[in-house]
Design an enzyme around this catalytic site. Sequence first.
Site, PDB file in Angstrom:
ATOM      1  CE1 TYR A 174      -3.637   2.284   1.148  1.00  0.00           C
ATOM      2  CE2 TYR A 174      -2.533   2.854   2.937  1.00  0.00           C
ATOM      3  CZ  TYR A 174      -3.529   3.052   2.144  1.00  0.00           C
ATOM      4  OH  TYR A 174      -4.509   3.986   2.447  1.00  0.00           O
ATOM      5  CE  LYS A 214      -3.819   5.134  -0.855  1.00  0.00           C
ATOM      6  NZ  LYS A 214      -4.838   5.795  -1.685  1.00  0.00           N
TER       7      LYS A 214
HETATM    8  P1  NAI Z   1     -13.299   2.714   2.181  1.00  0.00           P
HETATM    9  O1  NAI Z   1     -13.171   1.290   2.141  1.00  0.00           O
HETATM   10  O2  NAI Z   1     -14.713   2.902   2.873  1.00  0.00           O
HETATM   11  O3  NAI Z   1     -13.761   3.254   0.610  1.00  0.00           O
HETATM   12  C1  NAI Z   1     -13.085   2.732  -0.725  1.00  0.00           C
HETATM   13  C2  NAI Z   1     -14.111   2.327  -1.698  1.00  0.00           C
HETATM   14  O4  NAI Z   1     -13.417   2.105  -2.685  1.00  0.00           O
HETATM   15  C3  NAI Z   1     -14.897   1.339  -1.592  1.00  0.00           C
HETATM   16  O5  NAI Z   1     -16.453   1.745  -1.464  1.00  0.00           O
HETATM   17  C4  NAI Z   1     -14.726   0.216  -2.325  1.00  0.00           C
HETATM   18  O6  NAI Z   1     -15.917  -0.404  -2.874  1.00  0.00           O
HETATM   19  C5  NAI Z   1     -14.105   1.102  -3.588  1.00  0.00           C
HETATM   20  N1  NAI Z   1     -13.245   0.240  -4.283  1.00  0.00           N
HETATM   21  C6  NAI Z   1     -12.296  -0.664  -4.083  1.00  0.00           C
HETATM   22  N2  NAI Z   1     -11.885  -0.890  -5.184  1.00  0.00           N
HETATM   23  C7  NAI Z   1     -12.266  -0.585  -6.350  1.00  0.00           C
HETATM   24  C8  NAI Z   1     -11.980  -0.685  -7.729  1.00  0.00           C
HETATM   25  N3  NAI Z   1     -11.278  -1.425  -8.191  1.00  0.00           N
HETATM   26  N4  NAI Z   1     -12.834   0.297  -8.412  1.00  0.00           N
HETATM   27  C9  NAI Z   1     -13.726   0.889  -7.782  1.00  0.00           C
HETATM   28  N5  NAI Z   1     -13.849   1.201  -6.542  1.00  0.00           N
HETATM   29  C10 NAI Z   1     -13.079   0.603  -5.669  1.00  0.00           C
HETATM   30  O7  NAI Z   1     -12.198   3.459   2.610  1.00  0.00           O
HETATM   31  P2  NAI Z   1     -11.914   5.013   2.893  1.00  0.00           P
HETATM   32  O8  NAI Z   1     -11.283   5.021   4.204  1.00  0.00           O
HETATM   33  O9  NAI Z   1     -12.882   5.742   2.452  1.00  0.00           O
HETATM   34  O10 NAI Z   1     -10.781   5.226   1.707  1.00  0.00           O
HETATM   35  C11 NAI Z   1     -10.584   6.029   0.625  1.00  0.00           C
HETATM   36  C12 NAI Z   1      -9.317   6.332   0.060  1.00  0.00           C
HETATM   37  O11 NAI Z   1      -8.631   7.114   1.104  1.00  0.00           O
HETATM   38  C13 NAI Z   1      -8.420   5.165  -0.172  1.00  0.00           C
HETATM   39  O12 NAI Z   1      -7.535   5.342  -1.472  1.00  0.00           O
HETATM   40  C14 NAI Z   1      -7.700   4.736   0.915  1.00  0.00           C
HETATM   41  O13 NAI Z   1      -6.389   4.247   0.878  1.00  0.00           O
HETATM   42  C15 NAI Z   1      -7.378   6.342   1.436  1.00  0.00           C
HETATM   43  N6  NAI Z   1      -6.971   6.762   2.859  1.00  0.00           N
HETATM   44  C16 NAI Z   1      -7.867   6.419   3.714  1.00  0.00           C
HETATM   45  C17 NAI Z   1      -7.452   6.743   5.222  1.00  0.00           C
HETATM   46  C18 NAI Z   1      -8.495   6.750   6.178  1.00  0.00           C
HETATM   47  O14 NAI Z   1      -8.032   7.303   7.405  1.00  0.00           O
HETATM   48  N7  NAI Z   1      -9.611   6.289   5.936  1.00  0.00           N
HETATM   49  C19 NAI Z   1      -5.991   6.959   5.500  1.00  0.00           C
HETATM   50  C20 NAI Z   1      -5.168   7.385   4.238  1.00  0.00           C
HETATM   51  C21 NAI Z   1      -5.606   7.014   3.073  1.00  0.00           C
END
Ligand code: NAI
Length: 301
Positions: free
Chosen positions: A164, A168
């Site tokens: 990851y 990133k």
């Molecule tokens: P989440 O798991 O709630 O949302 C991620 C979404 O991406 C999910 O709805 C999933 O179905 C969708 N997804 C996954 N693979 C996919 C694909 N191949 N095509 C289309 N959609 C796909 O997680 P969250 O926390 O909302 O994360 C959003 C972004 O923020 C991610 O890139 C994560 O790595 C990044 N992030 C989040 C942090 C946090 O504190 N929540 C910290 C650092 C980064």
Amino acid sequence: MVDLDGRVAIVTGAGGGLGRSHALLLAQRGAKVGVNDLGVTRSGEGAETAAADAVVAEIVDAGGEAVANHDSVADVDGADAIVQTALDSYGRVDVVINNAGFLRDRSFAKMTAEEIVPVVEVHLLGGMYVTKAAWPHLREQGYGRIVNTTSAAGLFGNFGQANYSAAKMGLVGFTQTIAHEGAKYGIRANVIAPLAASRMTEEIMPAELLAAVDPTYVSPLVAYLASEACEDTGRVFSVGGGYVSRVAIVEGPGVVFDDIPTPEGIADRWAEITDVAGGREYPGGAGEETGAVIERVTTTS
Ligand code: NAI
């Protein structure tokens, strides 16, 4: 006033968590939103359409405009279809928010290719593919805003997240280069490193922290970076729970040796070599940095 009236924004992974929050705010600020989500589990398995459809319904119920897409960002044809959905519905695309992703954490010693490849594909390649599909349209219209999503794990490292972190940090390099390539076409590209409560973090963070970092704290920065009001490009921001700051890559003043140094000579001056106080950034990119190195080497010798 940060206003997105008349703009069309794509938010990937917008069926929940941060992406949903970004999509709702962009729509509230007047954007027509392409809500993409493959509907996978926290570790990237399965697929279902309900998540993206529910966010579209929320936006429409609140008086906004949105269209769902259920393709995978990690697939070139899927990325093309994500952009095409927005073009078919609204005739243009102005903003791309690359947010989709999932985790497959394990210590590097035990990490398998099945944990490395899909994670790099969804975060890094997914961001590149969707941006690539939108790029000719942004260039042609002379306007575009791209927001990529990195992580503290990528910027600073985190145990169990080699896959990851690599993906990133890759997005940071990607963003800095497209910031240069897009500059003369009115395209601005920036990166956020969010901190927010979501299913991705609910098992990792303590309850008090989760309560303090609702995703809605992150989306205002995304809306600003997605708007005409923001002319910054190639920058990285840390954001969450009401905190917003810029993260920079700084090169220290360093040391110039008169001759080819010995390994012992390097060791002797290690404290100066590793000190970044008084260092500088290179907004002009690799050419500017290389030029500065050449200047130091040639003026000192
Ligand atoms: P989440 O798991 O709630 O949302 C991620 C979404 O991406 C999910 O709805 C999933 O179905 C969708 N997804 C996954 N693979 C996919 C694909 N191949 N095509 C289309 N959609 C796909 O997680 P969250 O926390 O909302 O994360 C959003 C972004 O923020 C991610 O890139 C994560 O790595 C990044 N992030 C989040 C942090 C946090 O504190 N929540 C910290 C650092 C980064």
